[in-house]
Scaffold this active site. Structure first.
Site, short mmCIF file in Angstrom:
data_model
loop_
_atom_site.label_atom_id
_atom_site.label_comp_id
_atom_site.label_asym_id
_atom_site.label_seq_id
_atom_site.Cartn_x
_atom_site.Cartn_y
_atom_site.Cartn_z
N HIS A 74 0.84 -1.19 0.00
CA HIS A 74 0.00 0.00 0.00
C HIS A 74 0.88 1.24 0.00
CE1 HIS A 74 -3.93 -1.92 1.75
NE2 HIS A 74 -3.50 -2.50 0.64
N TYR A 202 -9.15 5.13 7.87
CA TYR A 202 -9.27 5.53 9.28
C TYR A 202 -10.31 6.64 9.32
CZ TYR A 202 -4.75 3.23 10.33
OH TYR A 202 -3.73 2.34 10.49
#
Length: 395
Positions: A74, A202
């Site tokens: 990522h 998040y």
């Protein structure tokens, strides 16, 4: 049975297993003892994000073949506040990445390599008793498969966690522990469904924190902020998915639901021992420090510890003890930077808990919204986050 080795390691989690490989790479013999069964060690579901620095360590010792085949690289994360999602591009900001690869798989890889090499690793040991670490002749005694073992070693290494036997060898007048408890816990699930996101999300929402992670292209890992006193029995699968839909929802994006295969609630806390060294005893990983999971630092901090400690033990075995003498200081200096980052991420992304006075909650919540707005709107702030998330340098 009698053993004589330079290093006796207590605890066969990722820290202890990796330390064994580092020592072997330097030609240093060891015995590794774990009181849990092999199956129990493999069953523990923990972190799933490896820093670039951690991947580099595993690469250095030839332990990352399957990681590079199956891991998900990522280049950033998504930060979301009240439905507004911003991508933080690590590659653009600092030229580094992270890799999603579950701790269980790291442990499997390390175990398999030890099996190939015929390492002296004992699972399911009982009466594990280290002693003599304050003198010149440390010992490790244990019982395995009905046989008593005595290990004579130059050093004892505690990678046996917060509740392990090694930490308790340091006298209370020497060992101080700095701790913080958080007024939030994580309800985590594993679900047999392909991730609905390309990179971790998040999210801060008025109802609480939400997070979308993954374990593989077919398995998703998701989290909800709950009260630390909550009971998992209060959370049906339907309630969990509804809360995730609410907290992670944003225009034009769909969270795909699937069968939940595991769910649990984990409290959050921070803890740092004042020293990782006492005589011929050295601590690494959770035996010395714990972080909340928000910044994905627990496993990575353990890898950094043993990367430093392994090199130091190898040098000491060759007659040079300077690195070993400075290990605790160097590891703790790095650890406090990690504690800062983990605390910062945790405070920024969670709503005030029940311990916060009612009248202060609106202010504290809106200040966190403002903090996220600043981070997502400032390249300098994003660079700071990216540098720490992808991993600080390991000495």
């Amino acid at each position: 049975m009698q053993h004589r080795v330079p290093v006796a390691i207590v605890g066969a989690g990722p820290a202890g297993l990796l330390l064994g490989h580092i020592l072997r790479a330097h030609g240093v013999d060891f015995v590794l003892v774990e009181h849990r069964s092999r199956d129990h060690v493999l069953s523990r579901i923990r972190a799933g994000v490896l820093e670039q620095a951690s991947v580099d360590v595993l690469d250095r010792y030839g332990l990352a073949e399957r990681l590079h085949t199956d891991g998900l690289v990522h280049g950033g994360i998504h930060l979301q506040v009240e439905g507004r999602r911003t991508h933080i591009d690590f590659e653009d900001l600092v030229g580094r990445t992270v890799t999603v690869y579950g701790q269980q798989r790291v442990v499997e890889d390390l175990m398999a390599r030890h099996d190939e090499l015929g390492s002296a690793v004992f699972y399911g040991a009982s009466d594990v008793t280290p002693s003599g670490v304050d003198g010149d002749a440390p010992r490790l005694e244990f019982r395995h498969d009905g046989e008593d073992h005595v290990v004579q070693a130059d050093f004892v290494i505690g990678t046996d966690g917060y509740h392990g036997v090694c930490r308790g060898l340091i006298p209370t007048e020497i060992l101080d522990v700095a701790e913080r408890s958080y007024d939030a816990a994580w309800l985590g699930i594993l679900a047999d469904v392909a991730p609905s996101t390309d990179e971790l999300i998040y999210a801060l929402h008025p109802d609480g924190f939400g997070m979308h992670s993954m374990r593989s292209p077919t398995v998703s890992r998701l989290y909800l902020q709950v009260d630390p006193t909550d009971d998992i029995a209060n959370w049906s699968d339907e309630r969990i998915w509804a809360a995730l839909q609410e907290r992670l929802g944003t225009a034009g994006w769909t969270l795909t639901e699937g069968p939940i295969t595991e769910k649990s609630i984990t409290p959050m806390r921070s803890s740092v021992a004042s020293t990782l060294a006492y005589g011929r005893l050295f601590l690494a990983g959770d035996a010395g420090h714990i972080v909340p999971p928000t910044g994905a630092k627990g496993l990575n901090a353990a890898i950094a510890d043993v990367a430093m400690l392994g090199e130091a033990l190898a040098a000491a075995n060759g007659g040079s003890d300077g690195l070993l003498a400075s290990y605790s200081r160097r590891a703790l200096e790095r650890q406090w930077k990690i504690q800062y980052f983990s605390q910062w991420m945790t405070d920024m992304l969670h709503t005030p808990g029940a311990e916060t006075p009612e009248g202060e909650r609106p202010f504290r919540y809106r200040s966190r919204v403002g903090q996220l707005a600043y981070v997502t709107g400032s390249r300098h702030a994003q660079q700071t986050l990216a540098e720490q998330y992808t991993g600080l340098a390991i000495e």
